[in-house]
Write a protein that holds these residues in place. Structure first.
Motif: not given
Length: 412
Positions: A110-116, A139-149, A158-164
């Motif tokens: 779901p993401g996380g901290e800004t530092g790093g 299935d999820a690449a949100f916020s900080a995780a999306y910045a990396i992805g 994935t079909e049921t996965g999300g980003v943003g």
């Protein structure tokens, strides 16, 4: 430990999905003496193991699962935290491993901290210039995780996965009313008018709110610019997402993902991509027309239309060309080493020889060496063959004299 956790949650900007933030608060509410959000808690389910990497292509699958932080401080096993440093170390190990041809980021976070966060994301893009890097929101690449992805060369969902969730959030807890109810009154003795900003024991005053909002806005601008550069989108388009979540085909339509596929399907497609890249020959390129085209992925990963290249796509093509040159140079060096002439590798590489041409040249050189060894005499020359030697000692002269002596006998 609790004050440290509270300091990482409150009064600091976070790149995390709001639902996950409420879940974290619900877990820690009792320990931090806070009112818990109305969130249903469920025991975590065990994750299925990552599918094995294809042995023919040596794909390294790097898991990015859980809430992202700069440092876990030993909490990752029990709390579901994963640090940017740990992910970065795995990435560096994959880059240094000569048996790894490509890297896939398996993201469920779901993401996380800004530092790093942005430092790691930029390193992912740099790594893509050394070895191919793809990512899957599984299935999820949100916020900080999306910045990396989004820093990977390709990003699938994935079909049921999300980003943003391209946004920033910060919370402040005012527990002054609870302090008064419990009979506590905190007095801060400070030097500097802003030293006590964001204290949970007093309401958030206007100057502190404005400062925190300014930092949130600054990080949001940085986030938007990062996604726009990585995905080749206008910044206004990224900003217009308003930190919303996009799932399956909707993520592709918005431009935040390249296709819809499972992790297993992406690994199979990546294997084919790497196999094609290792082929020594390639079809001739078309004459330059002033516009470059590139094939981009689609939800079905087939029938990709050509589009005019942007700056980032052109940079990606340059990186791909450099990667092909590096792989060819490594193959040539290995061939020369096996042939027992490693010093010739630099000669072949400088001459622009292909792997097939080098292999042919080494085989021909080996064959010529074998023929030369087969006909070479092992007898040292005799003294009579030396310049200035007495002909009387020549075996040829001796044979002629013997024949001459026999001629009269033959005549009789």
């Amino acid at each position: 430990m609790l004050p440290h956790l509270a300091a990482r949650l409150f009064g600091t900007p976070l790149l995390v999905q709001r639902a996950k933030l409420d879940l974290i608060l619900a877990v820690l509410s009792d320990r931090l003496n806070l009112a818990a959000p109305d969130v249903a808690l469920a025991p975590p389910l065990p994750r299925a193991p990552n599918p094995p990497a294809s042995p023919s292509s040596s794909i390294a699958v790097l898991p990015i699962h859980g809430t992202l932080v700069k440092r876990t401080l030993g909490l990752e096993a029990a709390s579901g935290l994963v640090s940017y440093a740990e992910i970065g170390a795995r990435l560096e190990a994959a880059l240094a491993d000569p048996l790894v041809a490509g890297i896939v980021l398996d993201i469920d976070s779901p993401g996380g901290e800004t530092g790093g966060c942005f430092e790691l994301a930029r390193r992912v893009r740099e790594a893509a210039g050394l070895k191919p890097v793809w990512a899957v929101a599984n299935d999820a690449a949100f916020s900080a995780a999306y910045a990396i992805g989004c820093a990977a060369e390709r990003l699938y969902v994935t079909e049921t996965g999300g980003v943003g969730s391209i946004g920033v959030i910060a919370l402040h807890v005012d527990q002054s009313a609870k302090d008064a109810q419990d009979g506590y009154r905190y007095t801060a003795i400070t030097a500097g008018a802003r030293k006590n900003d964001y204290s949970p024991h007093e309401p958030l005053h206007d100057a502190a709110r404005a400062a925190l909002q300014a930092e949130v806005d600054r990080l949001h601008t940085l986030f938007v610019a990062h996604v726009a550069a990585m995905r080749g989108l206008p910044e206004d388009t990224v900003r217009a997402t308003e930190a919303a979540l996009f799932f399956g085909p909707q993520a592709v339509e918005t431009g935040l993902a390249d296709g819809v596929a499972t992790l297993a399907a992406v690994l199979a497609e990546f294997d084919r991509h790497l196999s094609a890249a290792r082929r020594p020959s390639s079809p001739p390129r078309q004459a330059p027309t002033g516009k470059a085209t590139v094939l981009r992925g689609t939800p079905t990963m087939t029938d990709t239309p050509s589009e005019t290249l942007g700056v980032d796509e052109a940079a990606a093509l340059v990186a791909e060309a450099r990667r092909e040159v590096a792989q060819s140079a490594q193959a040539i060096a290995e061939l020369c080493l096996l042939a027992g002439c490693p010093e010739r590798a630099a000669e072949f590489i400088a001459a622009g020889r292909t792997e097939a041409e080098v292999r042919r040249a080494l085989i021909e050189a080996r064959a010529a060496h074998s023929m030369e060894s087969a006909v070479r005499s092992t007898h040292a020359p005799q003294d009579w063959a030396a310049p200035g030697a007495d002909p009387a000692f020549s075996p040829v002269v001796a044979a002629v004299k013997k024949l001459v002596r026999r001629e009269p006998l033959a005549a009789e």
